[in-house]
Design an enzyme around this catalytic site. Structure first.
Site, mmCIF file in Angstrom:
data_model
loop_
_atom_site.group_PDB
_atom_site.id
_atom_site.type_symbol
_atom_site.label_atom_id
_atom_site.label_comp_id
_atom_site.label_asym_id
_atom_site.label_seq_id
_atom_site.Cartn_x
_atom_site.Cartn_y
_atom_site.Cartn_z
ATOM 1 N N ASP A 44 0.851 -1.188 0.000
ATOM 2 C CA ASP A 44 0.000 0.000 0.000
ATOM 3 C C ASP A 44 0.889 1.240 0.000
ATOM 4 O O ASP A 44 1.593 1.504 0.981
ATOM 5 C CB ASP A 44 -0.894 -0.024 1.250
ATOM 6 C CG ASP A 44 -2.048 0.950 1.138
ATOM 7 O OD1 ASP A 44 -2.040 1.790 0.215
ATOM 8 O OD2 ASP A 44 -2.960 0.875 1.983
ATOM 9 N N ASP A 45 0.879 1.966 -1.099
ATOM 10 C CA ASP A 45 1.636 3.220 -1.227
ATOM 11 C C ASP A 45 3.150 3.025 -1.340
ATOM 12 O O ASP A 45 3.929 3.899 -0.954
ATOM 13 C CB ASP A 45 1.353 4.191 -0.053
ATOM 14 C CG ASP A 45 -0.092 4.668 0.015
ATOM 15 O OD1 ASP A 45 -0.914 4.201 -0.804
ATOM 16 O OD2 ASP A 45 -0.399 5.511 0.870
ATOM 17 N N CYS A 84 -6.156 3.948 -3.208
ATOM 18 C CA CYS A 84 -6.359 2.576 -2.703
ATOM 19 C C CYS A 84 -7.580 1.816 -3.211
ATOM 20 O O CYS A 84 -7.447 0.746 -3.799
ATOM 21 C CB CYS A 84 -6.433 2.621 -1.181
ATOM 22 S SG CYS A 84 -4.947 3.265 -0.400
ATOM 23 N N ARG A 88 -7.626 -1.523 -5.969
ATOM 24 C CA ARG A 88 -7.982 -2.882 -5.539
ATOM 25 C C ARG A 88 -9.168 -3.413 -6.326
ATOM 26 O O ARG A 88 -9.211 -4.601 -6.689
ATOM 27 C CB ARG A 88 -8.293 -2.882 -4.033
ATOM 28 C CG ARG A 88 -7.037 -2.712 -3.210
ATOM 29 C CD ARG A 88 -7.263 -1.939 -1.918
ATOM 30 N NE ARG A 88 -6.028 -1.230 -1.618
ATOM 31 C CZ ARG A 88 -4.991 -1.786 -0.986
ATOM 32 N NH1 ARG A 88 -5.088 -3.011 -0.525
ATOM 33 N NH2 ARG A 88 -3.885 -1.099 -0.800
ATOM 34 N N LYS A 137 -5.216 -5.808 3.911
ATOM 35 C CA LYS A 137 -6.181 -4.703 3.797
ATOM 36 C C LYS A 137 -7.142 -4.918 2.643
ATOM 37 O O LYS A 137 -6.720 -5.073 1.503
ATOM 38 C CB LYS A 137 -5.411 -3.402 3.612
ATOM 39 C CG LYS A 137 -6.284 -2.226 3.167
ATOM 40 C CD LYS A 137 -5.483 -0.961 3.071
ATOM 41 C CE LYS A 137 -6.062 -0.025 2.027
ATOM 42 N NZ LYS A 137 -5.370 1.260 1.970
ATOM 43 N N HIS A 139 -10.553 -2.963 1.820
ATOM 44 C CA HIS A 139 -10.894 -1.630 1.293
ATOM 45 C C HIS A 139 -11.841 -1.614 0.093
ATOM 46 O O HIS A 139 -11.773 -0.724 -0.765
ATOM 47 C CB HIS A 139 -9.617 -0.827 0.961
ATOM 48 C CG HIS A 139 -9.783 0.634 1.292
ATOM 49 N ND1 HIS A 139 -8.785 1.570 1.186
ATOM 50 C CD2 HIS A 139 -10.886 1.311 1.741
ATOM 51 C CE1 HIS A 139 -9.242 2.750 1.544
ATOM 52 N NE2 HIS A 139 -10.521 2.613 1.888
ATOM 53 N N SER A 162 -8.090 1.390 5.282
ATOM 54 C CA SER A 162 -6.727 1.873 5.527
ATOM 55 C C SER A 162 -6.431 2.017 7.023
ATOM 56 O O SER A 162 -7.325 2.288 7.831
ATOM 57 C CB SER A 162 -6.512 3.236 4.857
ATOM 58 O OG SER A 162 -6.647 3.114 3.480
ATOM 59 N N HIS A 223 1.582 2.191 4.092
ATOM 60 C CA HIS A 223 0.658 3.325 4.225
ATOM 61 C C HIS A 223 0.856 3.940 5.616
ATOM 62 O O HIS A 223 0.995 3.214 6.597
ATOM 63 C CB HIS A 223 -0.769 2.791 4.071
ATOM 64 C CG HIS A 223 -1.838 3.822 3.917
ATOM 65 N ND1 HIS A 223 -2.247 4.613 4.953
ATOM 66 C CD2 HIS A 223 -2.579 4.174 2.850
ATOM 67 C CE1 HIS A 223 -3.217 5.420 4.524
ATOM 68 N NE2 HIS A 223 -3.431 5.169 3.239
ATOM 69 N N ASP A 275 -0.448 -0.851 -4.810
ATOM 70 C CA ASP A 275 -1.707 -0.274 -5.317
ATOM 71 C C ASP A 275 -1.552 1.100 -5.951
ATOM 72 O O ASP A 275 -2.333 1.502 -6.782
ATOM 73 C CB ASP A 275 -2.732 -0.199 -4.176
ATOM 74 C CG ASP A 275 -2.318 0.761 -3.066
ATOM 75 O OD1 ASP A 275 -1.106 1.047 -2.915
ATOM 76 O OD2 ASP A 275 -3.213 1.239 -2.342
ATOM 77 N N ASN A 276 -0.551 1.845 -5.484
ATOM 78 C CA ASN A 276 -0.314 3.199 -6.026
ATOM 79 C C ASN A 276 1.043 3.666 -5.530
ATOM 80 O O ASN A 276 1.647 3.036 -4.661
ATOM 81 C CB ASN A 276 -1.425 4.193 -5.628
ATOM 82 C CG ASN A 276 -1.681 4.252 -4.130
ATOM 83 O OD1 ASN A 276 -2.688 3.775 -3.639
ATOM 84 N ND2 ASN A 276 -0.747 4.847 -3.385
ATOM 85 N N LYS A 296 1.476 9.137 -5.396
ATOM 86 C CA LYS A 296 0.075 8.791 -5.111
ATOM 87 C C LYS A 296 -0.876 9.950 -5.390
ATOM 88 O O LYS A 296 -0.545 11.106 -5.107
ATOM 89 C CB LYS A 296 -0.028 8.410 -3.629
ATOM 90 C CG LYS A 296 -1.433 8.157 -3.109
ATOM 91 C CD LYS A 296 -1.393 7.759 -1.647
ATOM 92 C CE LYS A 296 -2.796 7.499 -1.119
ATOM 93 N NZ LYS A 296 -2.793 6.909 0.227
HETATM 94 MG MG MG Z 1 -2.614 2.978 -1.414
#
Ligand code: MG
Length: 449
Positions: A44-45, A84, A88, A137, A139, A162, A223, A275-276, A296
């Site tokens: 995540d991130d 996010c 996903r 996660k 989300h 998150s 994240h 994811d980003n 992001k």
């Molecule tokens: Mg993310």
């Protein structure tokens, strides 16, 4: 939708067992032709420049570097969105998130989530006889109808959204850690998240080693707020952020070791991505996009281009550096094809089967990638060219404005040289394709909130 009607829906979409192409060889003899297992490790991130094999110097990632050396490292692997929830939704359904209404980030106060009409990778593979687990996660909606267990996963453990979504002023509840549909700890002890996800993942692999499985491991880290276990705190040369990435690297090693110990290495495709891009507004607690522009929340390369490592010994040649562009939307069609099925045919699927590219038996046909930020289609890539529409708004709380931008990513991955004026024909052609794509979307569902 009831279980029965969902099952008949799946059966109606060609998700039938695949004619014996991969015999279920749980008893040894047919091991090489067993349906492959799929493990997707999804950060995540995480920034493009946060791993050693993508140029990081202060953060050490020996297991991920080795994983890349044993498989294929993509230089041009994309997420389909820059935040996010949409990322996903796209990964799990192979559809641009605008098509499912999951094009905005969901919050603890949200009442929406993934609809029953969507078909996730887990559902598609479950229909082909796979065991399915989601550890990390989610989300895509935290209320019961939207949980992983209602969308194809046999087992779930993790945070439903998150790890920063416990804002008292917003009346968020303390952060819930869930097992299947029950809250097992609240607030979740975030220092132990990566470690516990890892233990759960290893256990899932061991318990399902004798049958085809799909294990999706969407880490909560890196994240913000960053958390790490005591074993990794203060150990990296990259501050707390580096500690967190080094714990994820350890976790990847544990997963790969479990696959090896179970004797299923040559039957398990393991993928690592995010994811980003990095949350640059967080300073030292955000990641690093390496040579890419921004991060992001933007559709510059730093927001959507991610590490993409694919490891499958005996099938994917070791040490490959792959420059062909690919995107998370491709995972569902690829997995279903490798499992001997066909993807849903009653809806628009935006990804394509990249198994021929992975296995070295052919290139994917050329196609365009479209990059959204929330409701707006902001950019597209076609071959080496990326067109970014004019933008006026704010990024990380600061005003941001740019005219139409055209980059040749092959020689300018950092998006430094706008060549729109030199190539008005390409600008026109790509803008027309973007408009045609938007028109082809037809009516899209209301954005989930
Ligand atoms: Mg993310």
């Amino acid at each position: 939708m009831s279980t029965i009607s969902r099952r008949s829906m799946l059966a109606g979409m060609g998700l039938a067992l695949g004619g014996g192409l991969f015999a279920r060889g749980a008893h040894g003899a047919d091991k090489t032709v067993r349906r492959p297992n799929f493990v997707v490790i999804y950060c995540d991130d995480l920034g493009y420049g946060d791993l050693g094999c993508y140029g990081a110097e202060k953060i050490k990632t020996p297991r991920l570097d080795a994983m890349a050396g044993e498989g294929a490292r993509f230089t041009d692997f994309y997420s389909c969105a820059a935040v996010c929830t949409p990322s996903r939704a796209g990964l799990l359904t192979a559809r641009y998130p605008i098509r499912s209404g999951l094009n905005k980030v969901l919050f603890p106060g949200s009442t929406g989530g993934i609809e029953d009409s969507e078909i996730t990778i887990a559902q598609a593979l479950k229909a082909l006889g796979y065991a399915t687990g989601c550890i990390g996660k989610w989300h895509l909606g935290h209320l019961p109808p939207f949980l992983p267990t209602r969308h194809g996963f046999d087992y779930y453990f993790g945070l439903p959204y998150s790890n920063d979504m416990e804002v008292k002023a917003r009346k968020d509840p303390p952060l819930p850690l869930m097992r299947n549909e029950e809250i097992v700890e609240q607030p979740a002890n975030q220092d132990l998240l990566t470690k516990r996800y890892t233990e759960e993942a290893v256990r899932f692999i061991r318990e399902h080693k004798d049958q085809p499985f799909f294990l999706y491991i969407p880490h909560s880290m890196p994240h913000v707020p960053l958390h790490v276990s005591d074993s990794f705190r203060g150990k990296s040369g990259g501050g707390l952020y580096g500690d967190v990435i080094e714990e994820i690297d350890w976790s990847v090693g544990q997963v790969l070791d479990a696959v090896k110990d179970c004797g299923i290495e040559e039957n398990t495709l393991v993928i690592f991505s995010s994811d980003n891009g990095p949350w640059l507004a967080k300073g030292e607690h955000g990641g690093n996009a390496g040579p890419l522009r921004m991060g992001k929340g933007t559709t510059f390369e730093g927001g959507v281009r991610e590490p993409g490592i694919f490891r499958w010994p005996g099938h994917i040649a070791a040490g490959r550096v792959e420059h062909a562009p690919a995107i998370t939307l491709d995972l569902l069609p690829t997995f279903v094809a490798l499992a001997g099925g066909t993807p849903p045919s009653d809806r628009s699927i935006d990804g394509q089967n990249i198994a021929p590219l992975l296995l070295g038996t052919g290139q994917p046909s050329s196609r365009d990638f479209f990059f959204y930020l929330l409701e707006d289609l902001q950019a597209m890539r076609s071959g080496p060219w990326k067109l970014k529409r004019p933008f006026k708004g704010s990024v990380y709380g600061k005003p941001e404005e740019h005219p139409v931008l055209l980059f040749n990513l092959e020689n300018d991955p950092g998006e430094k040289n706008n060549v729109a004026e030199q190539h008005p024909d390409i600008v026109k052609q790509l803008e027309e394709r973007m408009q045609a794509f938007e028109k082809g979307l037809g009516a899209v569902p209301e954005t989930k909130k």
